[in-house]
Scaffold this active site. Structure first.
Site, PDB file in Angstrom:
ATOM      1  N   GLU A 285       0.817  -1.206   0.000  1.00 52.28           N
ATOM      2  CA  GLU A 285       0.000   0.000   0.000  1.00 52.28           C
ATOM      3  C   GLU A 285       0.856   1.265   0.000  1.00 52.28           C
ATOM      4  O   GLU A 285       0.540   2.246  -0.680  1.00 52.28           O
ATOM      5  CB  GLU A 285      -0.940  -0.020   1.217  1.00 52.28           C
ATOM      6  CG  GLU A 285      -2.129   0.909   1.048  1.00 52.28           C
ATOM      7  CD  GLU A 285      -3.240   0.600   2.039  1.00 52.28           C
ATOM      8  OE1 GLU A 285      -3.678  -0.564   2.093  1.00 52.28           O
ATOM      9  OE2 GLU A 285      -3.639   1.511   2.768  1.00 52.28           O
ATOM     10  N   GLU A 288       2.007   1.793  -3.439  1.00 53.26           N
ATOM     11  CA  GLU A 288       0.929   2.347  -4.276  1.00 53.26           C
ATOM     12  C   GLU A 288       0.716   3.828  -3.960  1.00 53.26           C
ATOM     13  O   GLU A 288       0.543   4.650  -4.860  1.00 53.26           O
ATOM     14  CB  GLU A 288      -0.348   1.545  -3.972  1.00 53.26           C
ATOM     15  CG  GLU A 288      -1.410   1.610  -5.032  1.00 53.26           C
ATOM     16  CD  GLU A 288      -2.654   0.823  -4.595  1.00 53.26           C
ATOM     17  OE1 GLU A 288      -2.574   0.049  -3.609  1.00 53.26           O
ATOM     18  OE2 GLU A 288      -3.699   0.999  -5.253  1.00 53.26           O
ATOM     19  N   CYS A 305      -8.423  -2.208   3.879  1.00 57.77           N
ATOM     20  CA  CYS A 305      -8.315  -3.359   4.777  1.00 57.77           C
ATOM     21  C   CYS A 305      -9.637  -3.802   5.338  1.00 57.77           C
ATOM     22  O   CYS A 305      -9.737  -4.883   5.898  1.00 57.77           O
ATOM     23  CB  CYS A 305      -7.470  -3.035   5.988  1.00 57.77           C
ATOM     24  SG  CYS A 305      -6.010  -2.190   5.592  1.00 57.77           S
ATOM     25  N   SER A 325      -7.124   1.785  -2.452  1.00 57.60           N
ATOM     26  CA  SER A 325      -5.972   0.963  -2.784  1.00 57.60           C
ATOM     27  C   SER A 325      -6.468  -0.377  -3.320  1.00 57.60           C
ATOM     28  O   SER A 325      -7.513  -0.866  -2.895  1.00 57.60           O
ATOM     29  CB  SER A 325      -5.162   0.742  -1.507  1.00 57.60           C
ATOM     30  OG  SER A 325      -4.420  -0.438  -1.595  1.00 57.60           O
ATOM     31  N   LYS A 364     -15.519  -9.917   7.674  1.00 54.62           N
ATOM     32  CA  LYS A 364     -14.447 -10.784   7.171  1.00 54.62           C
ATOM     33  C   LYS A 364     -14.981 -12.162   6.816  1.00 54.62           C
ATOM     34  O   LYS A 364     -14.435 -12.844   5.959  1.00 54.62           O
ATOM     35  CB  LYS A 364     -13.339 -10.897   8.224  1.00 54.62           C
ATOM     36  CG  LYS A 364     -12.594  -9.582   8.449  1.00 54.62           C
ATOM     37  CD  LYS A 364     -11.243  -9.577   7.769  1.00 54.62           C
ATOM     38  CE  LYS A 364     -10.716  -8.196   7.407  1.00 54.62           C
ATOM     39  NZ  LYS A 364     -10.236  -7.390   8.496  1.00 54.62           N
ATOM     40  N   GLU A 367     -16.211 -11.528   3.485  1.00 50.15           N
ATOM     41  CA  GLU A 367     -15.092 -11.251   2.575  1.00 50.15           C
ATOM     42  C   GLU A 367     -14.430 -12.539   2.089  1.00 50.15           C
ATOM     43  O   GLU A 367     -14.125 -12.691   0.911  1.00 50.15           O
ATOM     44  CB  GLU A 367     -14.042 -10.373   3.286  1.00 50.15           C
ATOM     45  CG  GLU A 367     -12.877  -9.976   2.390  1.00 50.15           C
ATOM     46  CD  GLU A 367     -11.723  -9.318   3.147  1.00 50.15           C
ATOM     47  OE1 GLU A 367     -11.426  -9.761   4.272  1.00 50.15           O
ATOM     48  OE2 GLU A 367     -11.126  -8.377   2.609  1.00 50.15           O
ATOM     49  N   GLU A 372     -13.692 -13.145  -5.952  1.00 50.84           N
ATOM     50  CA  GLU A 372     -12.338 -12.748  -6.365  1.00 50.84           C
ATOM     51  C   GLU A 372     -11.273 -13.479  -5.561  1.00 50.84           C
ATOM     52  O   GLU A 372     -10.117 -13.529  -5.974  1.00 50.84           O
ATOM     53  CB  GLU A 372     -12.114 -11.240  -6.155  1.00 50.84           C
ATOM     54  CG  GLU A 372     -13.110 -10.322  -6.808  1.00 50.84           C
ATOM     55  CD  GLU A 372     -14.294 -10.050  -5.893  1.00 50.84           C
ATOM     56  OE1 GLU A 372     -15.315 -10.737  -6.098  1.00 50.84           O
ATOM     57  OE2 GLU A 372     -14.219  -9.194  -5.008  1.00 50.84           O
ATOM     58  N   CYS A 509     -11.191  -1.823  14.389  1.00 49.89           N
ATOM     59  CA  CYS A 509     -11.494  -3.243  14.610  1.00 49.89           C
ATOM     60  C   CYS A 509     -11.547  -3.632  16.081  1.00 49.89           C
ATOM     61  O   CYS A 509     -12.144  -4.647  16.430  1.00 49.89           O
ATOM     62  CB  CYS A 509     -10.454  -4.106  13.916  1.00 49.89           C
ATOM     63  SG  CYS A 509     -10.287  -3.739  12.168  1.00 49.89           S
TER      64      CYS A 509
HETATM   65  S1  SF4 Z   1     -13.968  -5.152  12.475  1.00 49.38           S
HETATM   66 FE1  SF4 Z   1     -15.141  -3.472  11.613  1.00 49.38          FE
HETATM   67  S2  SF4 Z   1     -13.575  -1.959  11.119  1.00 49.38           S
HETATM   68 FE2  SF4 Z   1     -12.538  -3.879  11.389  1.00 49.38          FE
HETATM   69  S3  SF4 Z   1     -12.434  -4.741   9.364  1.00 49.38           S
HETATM   70 FE3  SF4 Z   1     -14.244  -5.564  10.314  1.00 49.38          FE
HETATM   71  S4  SF4 Z   1     -15.869  -4.210   9.652  1.00 49.38           S
HETATM   72 FE4  SF4 Z   1     -13.957  -3.162   9.291  1.00 49.38          FE
END
Ligand code: SF4
Ligand SMILES: Cc1cc2nc3c(=O)[nH]c(=O)nc-3n(C[C@H](O)[C@H](O)[C@H](O)COP(=O)(O)O)c2cc1C
Ligand code: SF4
Ligand code: SF4
Ligand code: SF4
Ligand code: SF4
Lengths: 579, 486
Positions: A285, A288, A305, A325, A364, A367, A372, A509
């Site tokens: 990053e 970039e 992130c 990014s 996550k 994700e 992808e 987080c």
């Molecule tokens: S805990 Fe919240 S701030 Fe951290 S990556 Fe997950 S959604 Fe984003």
């Protein structure tokens, strides 16, 4: 200031204080349920809907029962919080709530962490005096992140306030009338049909098990117990400052060593750190960032992130898809490197390797399932567990985390710098990037690595950093309501930043949707925050590019940041999502 | 002999509501002229306060005091709202005023705007009133053309606009905070008070919400003066109230009587007494959230306070007369069912509590009631009244409480003797064939849906009581009146 009397005690409070505030002032406890005050973020749910906090109020002769959490004090008010009448009303209200609630505590994911259950205990409800028809709803399992079991919804509206007012996503709101009223996405559609970004802030706000995470514990047990699989685990930065709370350690305990020890006892074949790939993220990053700043094109660059925020972008600001990014999140980078570089190193086929992530995050989970991140049927990350789920697994296995001796992470994917751990707090990613970018641009050693202007719980932080005469304007936002403000500015061309960090969860987080529940006590977040920066302080290496294992990774495998291989493994793209 | 005095309904039926000239001919817009040219806003405020006019939409809150609270607020914007949601199923006086005399409301809203310093008025009207909406639109157009609305009204510095907002038809949207939410495009759901709308209302700006009938009573006070108005009605409840008479009464429809008239006068003298010479049992006032009033209270003067004292309320003025054929437990259940359906579901006592009360009432009407049912009803009613968030929940138990108070014996008959004297609660009925009268034609047996009537042709038939589902088909079919219900 207003003077009022509560249970014969005089108290003087600010004019816009509520009866509840005044009672706290003099140490009088009034039970509440729907009320939620996220003081740090200026978000308060004052729906006044549960009616558990009713108190007797006499305002200059006018007598009425009022909800303490949302009734402002008035000069001369006389309040009684515990008359037999008040107690009977409160108990009846609670009985009513219970009469439309499944008695599933024994099998409920929220048991012992449930505010409704706690209240029933506190009130000494040993008998159900009220019964009748019950609300039943299909459980919403549609997403990878959030389970909605509306039969346990008590209509407190906390999730709605959080989703609509704080996050400005507006997925959850009141639906239906009368007995059938619930809080749900528009038209009662499943969550996947809505613009939900899976930040999980609603899950954190929910007092019951109406909103919880989708649980992958049994899948992970199966993988661990499968002799044909090499099962490795990574831990996100914020997990180590949260997990202790689940084992009775004081908030803000740094539990890194206990965490690694615990994971090893669970039977993972290798215990690695997402902090390693956070350092890797910074390599890519910062590279970039420098390219884009040098060319002065496509600015500002936004951090990528946080999958919650990326979802928000894809739904709400599709015209800005080109500015974040292209770096994958540290979680995904870890998986990609584990199943290529590391797999090769130890001679395991990627299909025989299982990557488990321990994350403070619900987004996550989603994700990890994005298309992808699946190549030829191989996913970067196989299972994502929250901090809470990991605690559950440890408890199932009879491992008392608080009793374990510290252990170290395995290598080569376990070493990290201080710049990596601060990814867990709002501002950390940007600070880490600045530490590296500074040295790369100036070719000088950065003396003071602490960029304190971008730290802390505030929703929007701005700073201008002088990099050898190059003035770099940066902004840091957390909470999607704040992100919306900044993104709207960018869209209108009113923003003059080079780089912006965005995190979906307020505070970052450490306050993620998968962290131990704080039940509205935001002081816990301050403690987690302190712990994160103290880990950073304690590290000898505090810049990502000085991590020896990162250097080795580039030497042996990736060649250099922005290389073809890096692009192939560590970068991604974003897509417009339909509202 | 009791008589009607028409203040709110003064022009209804007397003029063509689509012709502003006719309204003007009846001293229309004279009050506005007086207000704008001869008075300061404070003077009009004082007049309305001194007149003692109270809200006709239910609560009876003093109108002038409400206006004063809004007038006191400093704000760049304020609003005047007319509540024409008229959700009480038995009431239609607001519709009558809007259809018959729309200008009287427009004029009063403009005066209210002048008093509190607002330049915007909104009429929130239920979409099910198309004629009233049409007449209002015509009237608003005409008022703009004549300079009674819009910029610089009658050449003064005061400007005022009125627009119409159609309601979705939910009863709870008549509650002022829910109404405001609904205008804002949000879910029509009450919010906690304080702050009251007069401080923070529409878009968080000072707002007054008044009922149609309240507005319709304003202009005559300004034109005819305080003494005249206070000369009608009682000391604490001056003026008149429109009631919608319905139920088992000979003359149904709208009546406007001075406050303080007795129920006897309204029911017997104006309403012409009970239909078909049946016996009077009670009057339900205050709509679904009111209570019943019995024979013993027929001579109580109708005022806000008196009605509350005897366990009912003024409400919007619905008045439903009940006779001996009405079962009071069933009536309570009927009203509760209405509120249940109309609850927004926001707060626990109303959402769950009223459902539980309804279930308990079902237990009683279906023969499962015990003394404990009554105790539970009492506890629940008490909690729901005290702990509900808005007026809907706070008043929902009223029909149950007042019937339990005045017709306890009917509840007890249902519970102890499993009998419904009005023969309304089917589950408690017994159908029997009188052997002497039965000719054995078998018509009843052939029409019984569960085939529980047995017998040989030409001999008396018998109903198997255990299997009977109390549907009543047999009674309807029998040509010889041989089946009794008890
Ligand atoms: S805990 Fe919240 S701030 Fe951290 S990556 Fe997950 S959604 Fe984003
Ligand atoms: C459930 C509920 C429904 C109501 N419906 C109406 C209505 O249809 N019309 C009305 O004028 N007031 C209604 N009200 C009363 C309003 O909240 C408000 O008090 C009234 O409009 C004020 O006007 P007034 O002071 O002129 O009576 C309702 C109140 C509740 C609690
Ligand atoms: S949500 Fe709470 S009260 Fe309900 S079943 Fe679960 S633990 Fe028990
Ligand atoms: S996860 Fe976030 S966006 Fe989705 S419903 Fe919950 S608060 Fe709203
Ligand atoms: S889902 Fe949870 S937070 Fe939302 S209203 Fe229901 S109980 Fe409250
Ligand atoms: S009392 Fe009933 S209508 Fe009023 S807010 Fe509560 S649930 Fe809604």
């Amino acid at each position: 200031m207003s003077r009022i009397t509560i249970n014969d005690i005089q108290v003087e409070v600010f004019k816009d204080a509520t009866i509840l505030d005044a009672a706290k002032e003099v140490g009088i406890y009034i039970p509440t349920l729907c009320h939620l005050d996220l003081e740090q973020f200026n978000i308060e749910n004052k729906a006044g809907s549960c009616r558990i906090c009713m108190v007797d109020v006499d305002t200059n002769g006018r007598k009425k029962m009022m909800p303490a959490c949302c009734t402002p004090v008035e000069e001369g008010m006389v309040v009684k919080t515990n008359t037999p009448e008040v107690v009977e009303v409160r108990r009846t209200v609670l009985q009513l709530l219970l009469s439309d609630h499944p008695f599933e505590c024994l099998t409920c994911p929220k048991s012992l962490d449930c505010e409704l259950q706690a209240l029933a205990k506190k009130f000494g409800i040993y008998e159900v005096t009220c019964t009748g028809k019950m609300s039943t709803y299909e459980i919403d399992h549609s997403s990878k992140s959030i389970k909605r079991d509306l039969s346990k919804c008590i209509m407190c509206r906390r999730c709605e306030t959080v989703c609509t007012t704080m996050q400005t996503v507006g997925v959850l709101s009141g639906f239906g009338r009368g007995f059938k009223a619930v809080v749900a996405p528009p038209e009662m559609e499943p969550l996947t049909e809505s613009v939900c970004v899976f930040c999980g802030q609603c899950v954190n706000a929910c007092p019951t098990a109406a909103l919880t995470e989708i649980n992958y514990i049994s899948d992970v047990w199966k993988a661990i117990n499968n002799p044909n699989k090499k099962v490795i685990v990574q831990t996100a930065p914020a997990v180590r400052v949260g997990i202790g709370e689940e084992f009775g350690l004081p908030a803000g305990t740094e539990a890194t060593g206990m965490l690694t020890a615990g994971l090893r006892r669970l039977g993972f074949d290798a215990v690695f750190d997402t902090n390693f790939s956070a350092d890797l993220t910074i390599m890519e990053e910062a590279h970039e960032l420098i390219e884009r700043v040098k060319k002065n094109e496509n600015l500002p660059i936004l951090t990528s992130c946080c999958p919650g925020w990326i979802n928000f972008l894809e739904f709400q600001f599709p015209e800005l898809l080109n500015i974040p990014s292209t770096c994958k999140s540290p979680q995904q980078m870890f998986g990609a490197i584990a199943k290529s570089y590391y797999a090769e190193k130890i001679g395991v086929k990627p299909e025989d390797m299982v990557v488990v992530s321990i994350m403070p995050c619900l987004a996550k989970k989603y994700e990890a399932s994005r298309e992808e991140f699946i190549k030829d049927g191989i996913t970067d990350v196989d299972y994502v567990l929250t901090t809470r789920e990991l605690a559950q697994m440890l408890k199932e296995a009879g491992i008392n985390l608080d009793k374990l001796k510290d252990e170290e992470y395995d290598n080569p994917l376990g070493e990290s710098s201080g710049a990596a751990v601060i990814f867990g707090a709002s501002g950390g990613v940007l600070e880490a990037a600045l530490r590296t970018a500074y040295e790369w641009i100036t070719k000088k050693t950065l003396g003071n690595v602490n960029f304190k202007d971008v730290r802390g719980m505030e929703g929007v932080k701005e700073a201008t950093v002088d990099i050898d005469g190059l003035k770099v304007n940066v902004a840091v936002t957390s909470g999607l309501g704040n992100a919306r403000k900044i993104l709207t500015k960018i869209k209108k061309g009113e923003a003059n930043y080079h780089a912006i960090e965005i995190m979906a969860c307020p505070g970052g987080c450490l306050n993620g949707g998968g962290q131990p529940y704080i039940h509205g006590d935001t002081s816990i977040l301050d403690k987690r925050l302190k712990a994160i920066y103290s880990i950073d302080e304690s590290k000898v290496i505090r810049k990502s590019h000085e991590n020896p294992y990162i250097k080795k990774l580039y030497d042996e495998f990736l060649i250099e940041p922005g290389s073809h291989k890096s692009h192939d493994l560590l970068h991604t793209q974003y897509f417009k999502k339909n509202k | 002999m009791a008589q009607q005095i028409r203040i709110a309904l003064r022009n209804c039926g007397k003029l063509d509501p689509e012709k502003i000239e006719q309204y003007i001919a009846q001293s229309g817009y004279l009050a506005l002229e007086k207000a704008l040219f001869d008075n300061k806003p404070e003077d009009i405020l004082k007049l309305i306060i001194d007149s003692g006019l109270r809200g006709r939409g239910g609560g009876g809150f003093p109108t002038g005091i409400k206006w004063q609270a809004a007038a006191k607020q400093k704000s760049d914007e304020k609003f005047v709202i007319c509540n024409a949601d008229e959700g009480d199923p038995g009431a239609f006086m607001d519709r009558a005023v809007l259809e018959g005399d729309p200008h009287s409301v427009l004029e009063a809203m403009t005066i209210a705007g002048y008093c509190i310093g607002a330049n915007k008025g909104i009429i929130y009207i239920r979409a099910e009133y198309p004629l009233a909406i049409e007449r209002l639109n015509v009237a608003i157009d005409q008022a703009y053309k004549m300079g009674f609305l819009g910029k610089n009204i009658m050449g003064t510095a005061f400007s005022f606009d009125i627009s119409i907002k159609l309601g979705a038809g939910a009863f709870v949207c008549g509650e002022e905070t829910a109404l405001i939410k609904s205008i804002e495009g949000k879910r029509g759901e009450p919010i906690v008070k304080p702050p009251f709308p007069a401080e923070k209302g529409l878009w968080m700006k000072p707002t007054i919400v008044n009922n149609v009938e309240t507005y319709a009573s304003v202009c005559p006070i300004i034109v005819n003066g305080l003494e005249w108005f206070r000369g009608v009605g009682t000391e604490k409840s001056p003026g008149t109230k429109v009631f919608a008479l319905a139920g088992k009464i000979n003359n149904v429809g709208l009546v406007e009587v001075p406050m303080g008239s007795t129920l006897r006068e309204v029911v017997y003298e104006i309403g012409g007494g009970i239909k078909d010479g049946k016996e009077f049992k009670a009057v339900q006032t205050g709509g679904p959230s009111g209570g019943c009033i019995t024979k013993e209270s027929l001579d109580t003067p109708i005022t806000y306070e008196n009605l509350i004292q005897i366990g009912s309320m003024m409400g919007s003025g619905g008045m439903i007369v009940l006779d001996e054929d009405d079962c009071m437990v069933n009536i309570a259940k009927f009203y509760l069912e209405f509120t249940l359906d109309e609850s927004c579901g926001k707060c626990t006592p109303c959402r769950v509590g009223n459902t539980r009360m309804f279930e308990l009432l079902e237990d009683i009407t279906e023969g499962r009631g015990t003394q404990l049912t009554i105790t539970k009803l009492e506890t629940l009613a008490n909690t729901i009244k005290k702990a509900s968030l808005c007026g809907l929940g706070q008043t929902a138990p009223n029909p149950v409480l007042s019937t339990m108070k005045y017709f306890k014996h009917e509840y007890e008959e249902h519970i102890n003797n499993k009998k419904c004297r009005a023969k309304v609660c089917r589950e408690l009925l017994t159908f029997e064939i009188v052997a002497d009268k039965c000719v054995g034609c078998s018509l009843c047996a052939r029409n019984c849906p569960v085939f529980c009537i047995h017998g040989e042709p030409k001999t008396p038939f018998v109903i198997d009581q255990k299997a009977c589902i109390k549907c009543g088909s047999c009674v309807e079919k029998c040509n010889f009146d041989a089946i009794t219900v008890s």
